[in-house]
Design a protein around this motif. Structure first.
Motif, PDB file in Angstrom:
ATOM      1  N   LYS A  14       0.847  -1.192   0.000  1.00 17.93           N
ATOM      2  CA  LYS A  14       0.000   0.000   0.000  1.00 17.93           C
ATOM      3  C   LYS A  14       0.889   1.250   0.000  1.00 17.93           C
ATOM      4  N   ASP A  63      -0.874  -2.635   7.320  1.00 18.49           N
ATOM      5  CA  ASP A  63      -1.409  -3.121   6.052  1.00 18.49           C
ATOM      6  C   ASP A  63      -2.712  -3.885   6.285  1.00 18.49           C
ATOM      7  N   ALA A  64      -2.727  -4.745   7.301  1.00 14.36           N
ATOM      8  CA  ALA A  64      -3.925  -5.536   7.592  1.00 14.36           C
ATOM      9  C   ALA A  64      -5.060  -4.674   8.130  1.00 14.36           C
ATOM     10  N   ASP A  66      -5.694  -1.553   7.283  1.00 11.31           N
ATOM     11  CA  ASP A  66      -6.226  -0.753   6.168  1.00 11.31           C
ATOM     12  C   ASP A  66      -6.791   0.588   6.653  1.00 11.31           C
ATOM     13  N   GLN A  68      -7.815   4.323   6.820  1.00 18.56           N
ATOM     14  CA  GLN A  68      -8.278   5.266   5.800  1.00 18.56           C
ATOM     15  C   GLN A  68      -8.156   6.704   6.312  1.00 18.56           C
ATOM     16  N   ARG A 161     -11.608  -2.003  13.589  1.00 18.28           N
ATOM     17  CA  ARG A 161     -10.620  -3.083  13.548  1.00 18.28           C
ATOM     18  C   ARG A 161      -9.536  -2.844  14.595  1.00 18.28           C
ATOM     19  N   SER A 189      -3.225 -13.315  11.265  1.00 18.40           N
ATOM     20  CA  SER A 189      -2.614 -12.523  10.211  1.00 18.40           C
ATOM     21  C   SER A 189      -1.188 -12.993   9.902  1.00 18.40           C
TER      22      SER A 189
END
Length: 208
Positions: A14, A63-64, A66, A68, A161, A189
């Motif tokens: 990412k 990364d896991a 995510d 925003q 999360r 993960s």
């Protein structure tokens, strides 16, 4: 070199994460005596038996998760502020929590020196988080846990999360939790290790 040898080979692709780790000077967030080792691929010791997570582990957790641009993040056990500075480049706002008052003061000073104005570090028990700034879209632990305190779970927004390293003997596994209907569902993960954070040990049970 850190990004090219530790982050990208770990399947972290990412761009916002890569850009953040290329931009934030990791050496500014480690003890003076450890600056030459700031970019090595291992956990670095911090005062109080704590660690700065190795770049690979932090990058894969981010990364896991995510994160925003509209998200509010709770960064538990932020040490000298490196993880908070990285997350601040991905999120709307980050609250770092540090139970060592001296570390918290230094972390805030480090963030201010680099002009990170969308993050704040508070001093207090790690297991209590910072309810007044919650609920949070994302929670990340900068250390291991045997169990997640109820107070932390309650600060995770619905559909939010959480990432944590769960200590399992001498090893550890990173799991990502998803808050669905008020209950956190955990998924494996990757493998990683770190010392257990204060307040995140399993409670002893007694049987007759």
């Amino acid at each position: 070199m850190m990004v090219d040898t530790q982050v990208r080979p770990s399947d972290v692709t990412k761009f916002p994460i890569i850009d953040a780790m290329l931009t934030v000077p990791r050496e500014s967030f480690v003890p003076e005596s450890q600056r030459e080792a700031a970019y090595v691929g291992e956990n670095l010791a911090l005062p109080g038996g704590r660690v700065l997570l190795e770049p690979r582990t932090l990058a894969k957790m981010l990364d896991a998760l995510d994160i925003q641009p509209e998200h509010v993040v709770l960064d538990i056990g932020c040490g000298l502020g490196y993880s908070t500075a990285i997350a601040a480049r991905l999120a709307d706002f980050v609250v770092g929590v540090e139970d060592d008052e001296a570390l918290a003061d230094d972390a805030q000073a480090n963030l201010s020196e680099l002009g990170v104005d969308n993050a704040a570090v508070i001093s207090g028990p790690l297991a209590e988080g910072s309810a007044k700034s919650g609920p949070y879209d994302i929670i990340i632990l900068q250390g291991a846990a045997e169990e997640i305190p109820v107070a932390i779970a309650e600060q995770l927004r619905e559909c939010g999360r959480i990432a944590a390293i769960f200590a399992e003997g001498a090893l550890g596994v990173v799991r990502i939790g998803h808050n669905i209907d008020g209950k956190i569902s955990w998924r494996f993960s990757f493998n990683a290790g770190a010392p257990v954070l204060a307040g995140f040990s399993a409670k002893e049970t007694f049987a007759l």
